[in-house]
Design an enzyme around this catalytic site. Structure first.
Site, mmCIF file in Angstrom:
data_model
loop_
_atom_site.group_PDB
_atom_site.id
_atom_site.type_symbol
_atom_site.label_atom_id
_atom_site.label_comp_id
_atom_site.label_asym_id
_atom_site.label_seq_id
_atom_site.Cartn_x
_atom_site.Cartn_y
_atom_site.Cartn_z
ATOM 1 N N THR A 51 38.691 33.816 40.235
ATOM 2 C CA THR A 51 39.361 35.168 39.682
ATOM 3 C C THR A 51 37.923 35.988 40.021
ATOM 4 O OG1 THR A 51 40.735 34.242 38.227
ATOM 5 C CG2 THR A 51 39.687 36.365 36.974
ATOM 6 N N LYS A 66 45.624 40.582 38.080
ATOM 7 C CA LYS A 66 45.944 39.503 36.502
ATOM 8 C C LYS A 66 44.482 39.767 35.529
ATOM 9 C CE LYS A 66 43.114 35.143 35.251
ATOM 10 N NZ LYS A 66 44.126 34.730 35.378
ATOM 11 N N LYS A 103 34.643 35.743 30.743
ATOM 12 C CA LYS A 103 34.406 36.444 31.746
ATOM 13 C C LYS A 103 35.890 38.007 32.845
ATOM 14 C CE LYS A 103 35.894 34.699 36.782
ATOM 15 N NZ LYS A 103 35.561 33.981 37.489
#
Ligand code: NAD
Length: 299
Positions: free
Chosen positions: A94, A169, A244
């Site tokens: 990611t 995402k 994050k």
């Protein structure tokens, strides 16, 4: 013919993903600088190589599962020159949308092909081979990588061109972070007003305030017995990872001029909570809302 795979980054996610590829019969050359990760991969049946570049040499497909975009870009600079022409690079980390696009451009400029393919489903999904992959890149490259992704995942979605997998995402996780904070504020307001958690759940779970955060992942113990709230907020999905992802979303909001006040605020709220609670499940944010509300009430 079965593809030859290079796999770099054998951590919580990459370790079990690589193991599933070996179990499915793929020839996997694996690399991670950490000794324990190497030992585990060897025990799982992968061929552990001594240098990163060796994991990309003479492979059909190279998968990376790393903590951040800088590592992906640094590693691509090392791997792209040694790979066979036309190797398919699939980054499952990611990372920033901009870094994902830059990595793919580097791969294509070096004569290779690239997909961004971040995942959801966590460590349990990685172990069970039931991850959801959100994939960005050319249709033909997606078609070529699909069989390998399906070994590691239960659902594989081609979302669009390069970087669009990462976009899916971070959009999803930004919405999840915002909705978990909103739900927590509503629950704590309900507590102050004398509304029990169960009554809140019984009404809101079938009313217009309904959300996945409430019905599948309720942040207070009781109404959803399987949620991390019933297990002292052991993750699940750690606050560090939500922090994050919200940081990546906040970067993308700013870079694209989107008026995303709530996304930016959610990133700030989780960054503050993360300072002392990185290892707790992200739904523990309800305790922060409650504690800070009690401080305000006591002033
Ligand atoms: P992790 O820290 O457990 O694993 C990362 C691995 O990369 C480590 O083993 C590290 O040694 C290795 N590494 C570092 N530099 C390297 C290099 N140059 N070459 C090869 N390996 C190198 O992280 P993780 O939990 O496995 O997460 C990996 C990625 O997946 C992250 O981008 C994360 O955001 C994403 N992700 C994690 C989860 C989760 O639940 N853990 C869920 C979805 C997505």
């Amino acid at each position: 013919m079965t593809k030859k795979i290079g796999f770099l980054g054998l951590g919580h996610m990459g370790g079990p993903m690589a193991a599933n590829l070996v179990a499915a019969g793929y020839d996997v050359h694996a690399f991670d600088p950490v000794r324990a990760a190497q030992d585990k991969a060897r025990a799982d049946g992968a061929t552990v190589v001594a240098e990163a570049s060796a994991a990309a040499t003479d492979r059909d497909l190279v998968i990376t599962m790393l903590p951040n975009g800088k590592l992906v870009l640094d590693l691509y600079a090392e791997l792209l020159p040694v790979a066979n022409p036309g190797t398919l690079f699939i980054d499952c980390s990611t990372i920033d949308v901009a870094d994902a696009k830059a990595a793919a451009e580097l791969a294509v400029a070096a004569g290779h092909r690239a997909l961004d393919a971040p995942v959801s489903g966590g460590v349990a999904g990685a172990a069970a081979g039931t991850l959801t992959f959100m994939v960005g890149g050319a249709e033909a490259d997606f078609a070529d990588g699909l069989a390998v992704l399906e070994v590691m995942g239960g659902k594989v979605v081609h979302c669009g061109g390069s970087g669009v997998g990462q976009a899916a995402k971070i959009c999803n996780n930004m919405l999840l972070g915002i909705s978990m904070i909103g739900l927590s504020e509503a629950l704590v307001l309900g507590e102050k007003l004398g509304l029990s958690h169960q009554s809140f759940f019984d009404v809101v779970s079938t009313a217009s305030g309904q959300s996945w955060a409430l019905t599948s992942y309720c942040p207070v113990p009781g109404p959803v017995p399987t949620s991390p709230a019933n297990n002292d907020y052991r993750p699940g999905f750690a606050t560090a990872l939500m922090t994050k992802d919200l940081g990546l979303a906040a970067n993308a909001l700013a870079a694209n001029g989107v008026d995303g006040a709530l996304g930016a605020l959610a990133a700030q709220i989780y960054a503050r909570f993360n300072q002392e609670n990185a290892g707790l499940d992200f739904s523990a944010i309800v305790t922060e809302v409650r504690n800070r509300s009690n401080q305000v009430g006591a002033e």
